[in-house]
Design an enzyme around this catalytic site. Structure first.
Site, mmCIF file in Angstrom:
data_model
loop_
_atom_site.group_PDB
_atom_site.id
_atom_site.type_symbol
_atom_site.label_atom_id
_atom_site.label_comp_id
_atom_site.label_asym_id
_atom_site.label_seq_id
_atom_site.Cartn_x
_atom_site.Cartn_y
_atom_site.Cartn_z
ATOM 1 N N ASP A 135 0.854 -1.190 0.000
ATOM 2 C CA ASP A 135 0.000 0.000 0.000
ATOM 3 C C ASP A 135 0.885 1.233 0.000
ATOM 4 O O ASP A 135 1.743 1.397 0.876
ATOM 5 C CB ASP A 135 -0.892 -0.001 1.245
ATOM 6 N N HIS A 142 -3.963 14.121 0.152
ATOM 7 C CA HIS A 142 -4.312 13.296 1.304
ATOM 8 C C HIS A 142 -3.219 13.363 2.375
ATOM 9 O O HIS A 142 -3.508 13.560 3.560
ATOM 10 C CB HIS A 142 -4.518 11.844 0.871
ATOM 11 N N ARG A 151 -0.225 16.556 12.933
ATOM 12 C CA ARG A 151 0.918 17.392 13.341
ATOM 13 C C ARG A 151 0.558 18.862 13.141
ATOM 14 O O ARG A 151 1.155 19.550 12.304
ATOM 15 C CB ARG A 151 2.159 17.026 12.513
ATOM 16 N N GLU A 210 -9.125 4.130 -3.049
ATOM 17 C CA GLU A 210 -7.851 3.840 -3.704
ATOM 18 C C GLU A 210 -8.086 3.102 -5.021
ATOM 19 O O GLU A 210 -9.165 2.585 -5.279
ATOM 20 C CB GLU A 210 -6.946 2.981 -2.800
ATOM 21 N N GLN A 249 -5.347 2.305 14.579
ATOM 22 C CA GLN A 249 -4.135 2.705 13.866
ATOM 23 C C GLN A 249 -3.370 3.806 14.605
ATOM 24 O O GLN A 249 -2.140 3.774 14.699
ATOM 25 C CB GLN A 249 -4.497 3.173 12.452
#
Length: 424
Positions: A135, A142, A151, A210, A249
Site C-alpha cells: 500500500d 491526502h 501534526r 484507492e 491505527q
C-alpha cells in the site's frame, strides 16, 4: 505505445451485444475476471461486455481461440494468474481476438446463448491469487491533510515524502471481492484524555478510496525494474477500498506503521481493466518539486484520468455520494511506485497487488476518506435521508466506482461494495 495502436480501442467498434451508453463495459473495455454460474468449483475466466459475461473457456471449446498460440487451459482456471503469466503479448492478442469475436456480424453471434451469461446469473470471485500486497501513500493532498490533523504545529509532509513513494507491505490474505461483508474490527484504542489503552471494537471506522494495480510480470530477487519498463510489469487495475480503523491505527502506528488498523480487510472490484483499455485516458502527472532522483525520472504520461465516487448507504436508506475524486491527482504514479518498490532488489510476482493510497482531490468534496471529510470528527457528513455521519456505523454500506469518459467512449471498473457488520 500510442492509443491508435490497439485495434480493440477503436471508438467506432460496435458489438452484437447490446450495451447501454452509460455502461462501464463497452466493447472497447473488455476487462478480465473470474466468474461461476453453478458453484465455486465451476469458476473460470470471463470478460465483461455490457451486462453480460463472456465465457472464455467456452470460446476455447468452440475452437475460436485456435490462432492464440498458448495452452488454452488457462481459461479454465479459477484465478487469472496462469493467464497473466503468459505475458503482455498474449494478453494483448487475447483482448484483440475477443474484440473481433464480439463485433457486429461476427460468427460468434450464432453461439451467443452458449457463451454469454447475464451478470445476474453469475457469481464473481477474487480475480487473482494475491501473493503480496503493498500500500502506497501517493496523494499529496491526502498526505497533507493527514499531516495537518496529526501534526498541527509541524510540517504537514515529512521530509522524505516528496523524494520517495512512501509505502508499506500489508496483509494479502484479507483482500476480498466486492460484496463481501466486513465485521467491525477490534483492538486496542486510547480513548480521548486517557493514559492507558482499552480493548474495544473500533469506534472510528473509515474507508480509503484507492486504486490498485496487479503485477503482470515477475522478477528475480536482486533485480530491479526500470521506470521505462515498469508498465510492462502491470496487467491492469481495480478499484480498491482499504478499510481503516483510525483509532486502532493511531495507537499502534508509531514506530512501525499500520498493523491491525489496516489488516482486517481490503475490498476490490471484480473486473481487472487492462492498461491497454485505459490508453486513451493517459494524462500528465502533477509537477514534482523538488526534482526526483534519476531512477524515478520518466518521460511518458503515466497518470490516468479516472473519475472516482464514493457512496454511503445506511441500512434500508438511500445512498449519498459523499466523495468525488480522480486518480489523475496522484503525485507518485504507478511506474514510479513499481520502480521504487524493486530498486532495492525486492522481487515481485504475478498477482501481487499494489494500492495507490488514499486518493484525495483539491477540495473537500474530493477527499478520499471520512477522516478528511469529517476532519477527524470535527465536522458532520450530511446524508440524503437526514442522517449524519462522522465515521462508518454498523450496517452502513460503502460503494466505490471508477470510470473514464471522453467524447466517444466510457471505460469503467464497475463498483466495489462492502457492508459493515457489528464486531464479532
Amino acid at each position: 505505445m500510442s492509443a491508435h495502436t490497439f485495434k480493440a480501442n477503436n471508438p467506432a467498434l460496435k458489438s452484437f451485444v447490446e450495451v447501454s451508453k452509460d455502461s462501464d463495459f463497452p466493447i472497447q473495455n473488455l476487462p478480465f475476471g473470474i466468474f461461476s454460474t453453478d458453484n465455486a468449483q465451476d469458476a473460470r475466466v470471463g470478460v465483461r461486455i455490457g451486462d453480460f459475461v463472456l465465457d472464455l473457456a467456452e470460446l476455447s471449446e468452440l475452437n475460436l481461440f485456435d490462432n492464440l498460440d498458448f495452452d488454452h487451459s488457462v481459461f479454465y482456471e479459477n484465478v487469472l494468474n496462469p493467464f497473466i503469466e503468459l505475458g503482455q503479448q498474449n494478453w494483448r492478442a487475447t483482448r484483440e481476438k475477443i474484440s473481433e469475436l464480439l463485433q457486429a456480424g461476427s460468427d460468434l453471434e450464432r453461439h451467443k446463448d452458449k457463451v454469454l451469461f447475464s451478470i445476474e446469473q453469475v457469481t464473481m470471485h477474487m480475480p487473482v491469487k494475491v501473493g503480496d500486497y503493498t500500500d502506497f501513500y501517493s496523494s499529496i493532498e491526502h498526505a497533507t491533510n493527514v499531516g495537518k490533523m496529526f501534526r498541527p504545529n509541524g510540517d504537514a509532509l515529512l521530509p522524505n515524502w516528496r523524494h520517495i513513494p512512501v509505502g508499506y507491505h500489508g496483509r494479502a490474505s484479507s483482500i476480498v471481492i466486492s460484496g463481501t461483508d466486513i465485521h467491525r474490527p477490534k483492538g486496542q484504542i486510547l480513548p480521548k484524555d486517557a493514559t492507558e489503552p482499552i480493548f474495544s471494537p473500533c469506534r472510528l471506522l473509515d474507508f480509503e478510496l484507492e486504486m490498485a494495480f496487479i503485477v503482470g510480470k515477475s522478477t528475480a530477487l536482486g533485480n530491479s525494474v526500470s521506470i521505462s519498463e515498469a508498465e510492462n510489469h502491470i496487467f491492469g487495475m481495480v478499484v480498491f477500498n482499504d478499510w481503516s480503523a483510525r483509532d486502532i491505527q493511531k495507537w499502534e502506528y508509531v514506530p512501525l506503521g499500520p498493523f491491525l488498523g489496516k489488516s482486517f480487510a481490503s475490498s476490490i472490484s471484480p473486473w481487472i481493466v487492462t492498461l491497454d483499455a485505459l490508453e486513451p485516458f493517459r494524462v500528465a502527472s502533477p509537477e514534482q518539486d523538488p526534482e526526483v532522483l534519476d531512477y524515478l525520472k520518466y518521460e511518458e504520461k503515466h497518470n490516468f484520468d479516472i473519475n472516482l465516487e464514493v457512496d454511503l448507504m445506511p441500512e434500508g436508506g438511500e445512498a449519498t455520494t459523499i466523495s468525488k475524486s480522480n486518480f489523475k491527482y496522484m503525485y507518485w504514479n504507478m511506474a514510479q511506485q513499481l520502480t521504487h518498490h524493486t530498486v532495492n532488489g525486492c522481487n515481485i510476482n504475478v498477482g501481487d497487488m499494489c494500492a495507490s493510497g488514499t486518493i484525495s482531490g483539491k477540495d473537500e468534496t474530493a477527499y478520499g476518506s471520512m477522516l478528511e471529510l469529517s476532519w477527524a470528527g470535527k465536522n458532520t457528513i450530511n446524508l440524503k435521508d437526514g442522517g449524519e455521519r462522522k465515521f462508518i456505523q454498523d450496517n452502513d454500506t460503502i460503494v466505490m466506482r471508477g470510470f473514464c469518459q471522453n467524447d466517444s467512449v466510457r471505460i469503467g471498473f464497475g463498483e466495489v461494495s462492502g457492508k459493515v457488520l457489528p464486531a464479532k
